[in-house]
Enzyme design. Sequence first.
Site, PDB file in Angstrom:
ATOM      1  N   CYS A   1       0.822  -1.228   0.000  1.00 15.65           N
ATOM      2  CA  CYS A   1       0.000   0.000   0.000  1.00 15.65           C
ATOM      3  C   CYS A   1       0.849   1.270   0.000  1.00 15.65           C
ATOM      4  O   CYS A   1       0.387   2.323  -0.435  1.00 15.65           O
ATOM      5  CB  CYS A   1      -0.910   0.017   1.219  1.00 15.65           C
ATOM      6  SG  CYS A   1      -1.936  -1.437   1.310  1.00 15.65           S
TER       7      CYS A   1
ATOM      8  N   HIS B   1      -3.767   7.093   1.558  1.00 20.99           N
ATOM      9  CA  HIS B   1      -4.017   5.788   0.924  1.00 20.99           C
ATOM     10  C   HIS B   1      -5.427   5.364   1.335  1.00 20.99           C
ATOM     11  O   HIS B   1      -5.803   5.453   2.506  1.00 20.99           O
ATOM     12  CB  HIS B   1      -2.974   4.777   1.403  1.00 20.99           C
ATOM     13  CG  HIS B   1      -3.419   3.362   1.237  1.00 20.99           C
ATOM     14  ND1 HIS B   1      -3.890   2.883   0.039  1.00 20.99           N
ATOM     15  CD2 HIS B   1      -3.494   2.328   2.119  1.00 20.99           C
ATOM     16  CE1 HIS B   1      -4.232   1.602   0.195  1.00 20.99           C
ATOM     17  NE2 HIS B   1      -4.006   1.252   1.443  1.00 20.99           N
TER      18      HIS B   1
ATOM     19  N   ASN C   1     -10.175  -0.460  -1.800  1.00 19.35           N
ATOM     20  CA  ASN C   1      -8.757  -0.264  -1.489  1.00 19.35           C
ATOM     21  C   ASN C   1      -7.941  -0.867  -2.636  1.00 19.35           C
ATOM     22  O   ASN C   1      -7.908  -2.078  -2.801  1.00 19.35           O
ATOM     23  CB  ASN C   1      -8.464  -0.957  -0.150  1.00 19.35           C
ATOM     24  CG  ASN C   1      -7.006  -0.905   0.256  1.00 19.35           C
ATOM     25  OD1 ASN C   1      -6.124  -0.692  -0.568  1.00 19.35           O
ATOM     26  ND2 ASN C   1      -6.748  -1.128   1.525  1.00 19.35           N
TER      27      ASN C   1
HETATM   28  O1  UT7 Z   1      -4.461  -1.247   2.857  1.00 24.66           O
HETATM   29  C1  UT7 Z   1      -3.771  -1.134   4.058  1.00 24.66           C
HETATM   30  C2  UT7 Z   1      -4.049  -2.173   5.010  1.00 24.66           C
HETATM   31  N1  UT7 Z   1      -5.426  -2.449   5.298  1.00 24.66           N
HETATM   32  C3  UT7 Z   1      -6.120  -1.720   6.167  1.00 24.66           C
HETATM   33  O2  UT7 Z   1      -5.724  -0.674   6.599  1.00 24.66           O
HETATM   34  C4  UT7 Z   1      -7.411  -2.327   6.671  1.00 24.66           C
HETATM   35  C5  UT7 Z   1      -7.464  -2.240   8.175  1.00 24.66           C
HETATM   36  N2  UT7 Z   1      -8.549  -2.998   8.799  1.00 24.66           N
HETATM   37  C6  UT7 Z   1      -9.840  -2.831   8.525  1.00 24.66           C
HETATM   38  O3  UT7 Z   1     -10.187  -2.049   7.650  1.00 24.66           O
HETATM   39  C7  UT7 Z   1     -10.870  -3.560   9.351  1.00 24.66           C
HETATM   40  O4  UT7 Z   1     -10.200  -4.252  10.393  1.00 24.66           O
HETATM   41  C8  UT7 Z   1     -11.752  -4.541   8.548  1.00 24.66           C
HETATM   42  C9  UT7 Z   1     -12.710  -3.770   7.669  1.00 24.66           C
HETATM   43  C10 UT7 Z   1     -10.901  -5.467   7.702  1.00 24.66           C
HETATM   44  C11 UT7 Z   1     -12.573  -5.400   9.493  1.00 24.66           C
HETATM   45  O5  UT7 Z   1     -13.377  -4.574  10.310  1.00 24.66           O
HETATM   46  P1  UT7 Z   1     -13.402  -4.808  11.870  1.00 24.66           P
HETATM   47  O6  UT7 Z   1     -14.320  -3.809  12.416  1.00 24.66           O
HETATM   48  O7  UT7 Z   1     -11.980  -4.790  12.368  1.00 24.66           O
HETATM   49  O8  UT7 Z   1     -14.028  -6.247  12.001  1.00 24.66           O
HETATM   50  P2  UT7 Z   1     -13.424  -7.583  12.608  1.00 24.66           P
HETATM   51  O9  UT7 Z   1     -12.375  -8.142  11.729  1.00 24.66           O
HETATM   52  O10 UT7 Z   1     -13.096  -7.381  14.056  1.00 24.66           O
HETATM   53  O11 UT7 Z   1     -14.677  -8.507  12.548  1.00 24.66           O
HETATM   54  C12 UT7 Z   1     -15.864  -8.222  13.287  1.00 24.66           C
HETATM   55  C13 UT7 Z   1     -16.889  -9.251  12.924  1.00 24.66           C
HETATM   56  C14 UT7 Z   1     -16.381 -10.685  13.004  1.00 24.66           C
HETATM   57  O12 UT7 Z   1     -17.437 -11.506  13.416  1.00 24.66           O
HETATM   58  P3  UT7 Z   1     -17.585 -11.973  14.968  1.00 24.66           P
HETATM   59  O13 UT7 Z   1     -16.311 -12.702  15.260  1.00 24.66           O
HETATM   60  O14 UT7 Z   1     -17.748 -10.711  15.748  1.00 24.66           O
HETATM   61  O15 UT7 Z   1     -18.789 -12.820  14.939  1.00 24.66           O
HETATM   62  C15 UT7 Z   1     -16.029 -11.022  11.587  1.00 24.66           C
HETATM   63  O16 UT7 Z   1     -16.103 -12.404  11.320  1.00 24.66           O
HETATM   64  O17 UT7 Z   1     -17.295  -9.069  11.554  1.00 24.66           O
HETATM   65  C16 UT7 Z   1     -17.110 -10.291  10.840  1.00 24.66           C
HETATM   66  N3  UT7 Z   1     -16.749  -9.968   9.450  1.00 24.66           N
HETATM   67  C17 UT7 Z   1     -17.667  -9.743   8.516  1.00 24.66           C
HETATM   68  N4  UT7 Z   1     -19.002  -9.752   8.551  1.00 24.66           N
HETATM   69  C18 UT7 Z   1     -19.641  -9.454   7.411  1.00 24.66           C
HETATM   70  C19 UT7 Z   1     -15.510  -9.818   8.928  1.00 24.66           C
HETATM   71  N5  UT7 Z   1     -15.616  -9.502   7.627  1.00 24.66           N
HETATM   72  C20 UT7 Z   1     -16.944  -9.449   7.342  1.00 24.66           C
HETATM   73  C21 UT7 Z   1     -17.683  -9.170   6.190  1.00 24.66           C
HETATM   74  N6  UT7 Z   1     -19.025  -9.177   6.268  1.00 24.66           N
HETATM   75  N7  UT7 Z   1     -17.097  -8.857   5.028  1.00 24.66           N
END
Ligand code: UT7
Length: 336
Positions: A115, A262, A292
């Site tokens: 990135c 980014h 992204n």
């Molecule tokens: O490009 C440079 C690097 N990348 C970034 O900077 C991205 C940084 N991270 C993020 O943007 C976020 O962490 C994400 C968008 C990837 C994830 O969001 P989050 O709020 O951190 O969610 P999480 O990973 O903690 O997941 C929360 C819940 C989980 O379910 P449980 O365990 O609470 O039941 C996940 O399984 O959301 C679930 N989940 C989803 N649900 C629906 C994860 N992905 C999805 C999805 N749709 N696509």
Amino acid sequence: MYNSKIVGLGKFLPENIVTNQDLAKKIDTSEEWIVERTGIEERRHIVKGDGNTTASMGAEAAKIAIERAKISANEIDLILFATLSPDYYMPGSGVFVQNILNIPTCPAMDIRNACSGFVYAIATADQFIKTGMYKNILVIGSETQSGAIDMTTRGRDIAVIFGDGAGAAVVTKSESSGSGILSSHLYSEGEHVDELVMVAPNTNKWVTEIVSKNDPEDSSYYPYMNGKMVFKNAVSRFEEVINKGLDHNSLEPENISLLIPHQANLRISQFVQRKFKLRDDQVYNNIMRYGNTTAASIPIALTEAWEEGKVNKGDLIVLAAFGAGFSWGSTVIRWE
Ligand code: UT7
């Protein structure tokens, strides 16, 4: 020492739009979850057979950037190609662009800083111009994420975020001092290599092994991201590295005309905006439309902002990126 400036910008997005609803048909996710957690409404994916590749998209963006720079492809002295999704393992994608655009013999170099790749590439271009080694440098950020994404519920955190596309800039020698690219600050922290990574194929696990085992449980050839950890590090490193750039130039956040972060996650950009108390018109976001696009996100956003008349002579433009490695960086530009 010479200064450098950006004189031409271009972008290319594949036509195929993939909406959140499209993804929700394939994987267990929803429009609400994606928009609330990431701000993304749609992204572009190349379609197999449509002729698009990482290099071809980069070449399309580059063609526009070269035209807008009012130079010819013959005048390019160096090609820098930032990508995490090159066409081939070897050679790099830069030489493909050279071939597509008929750029005569010159060096072509790929930059693999995920990135942060475009910010690293701009810094590299700036250094080559500062020393007087090259005059016109073509800098490209291009990605094809869609081919390497696990489009099942297992990969949903990654699948909803990433998109395909390309952006390009022509960086050239500036005749004035005190404007153009004012500074670059680059950092990496290798202890976090495993937090955002695509493990295979690798030197201990070649394609032959993956293919021969044909193990449906094996997800090592898909990207892995520890989302929460990446998010936390991103917000603090963005703040830190933007401050480094501002301090280096004795500038304050209110001096920023346009911050182009980014496009990792809209919530990350909004967090950074709040930290620096920036108005909405001081931060450019287009992640809603393209997702992204890793190394391509900044040049696509910069081009789009320029096309919309939001980047003008005298403006203070700040680019900032964070991603796999971890690696991050910022560039401060007084637009000429
Ligand atoms: O490009 C440079 C690097 N990348 C970034 O900077 C991205 C940084 N991270 C993020 O943007 C976020 O962490 C994400 C968008 C990837 C994830 O969001 P989050 O709020 O951190 O969610 P999480 O990973 O903690 O997941 C929360 C819940 C989980 O379910 P449980 O365990 O609470 O039941 C996940 O399984 O959301 C679930 N989940 C989803 N649900 C629906 C994860 N992905 C999805 C999805 N749709 N696509």
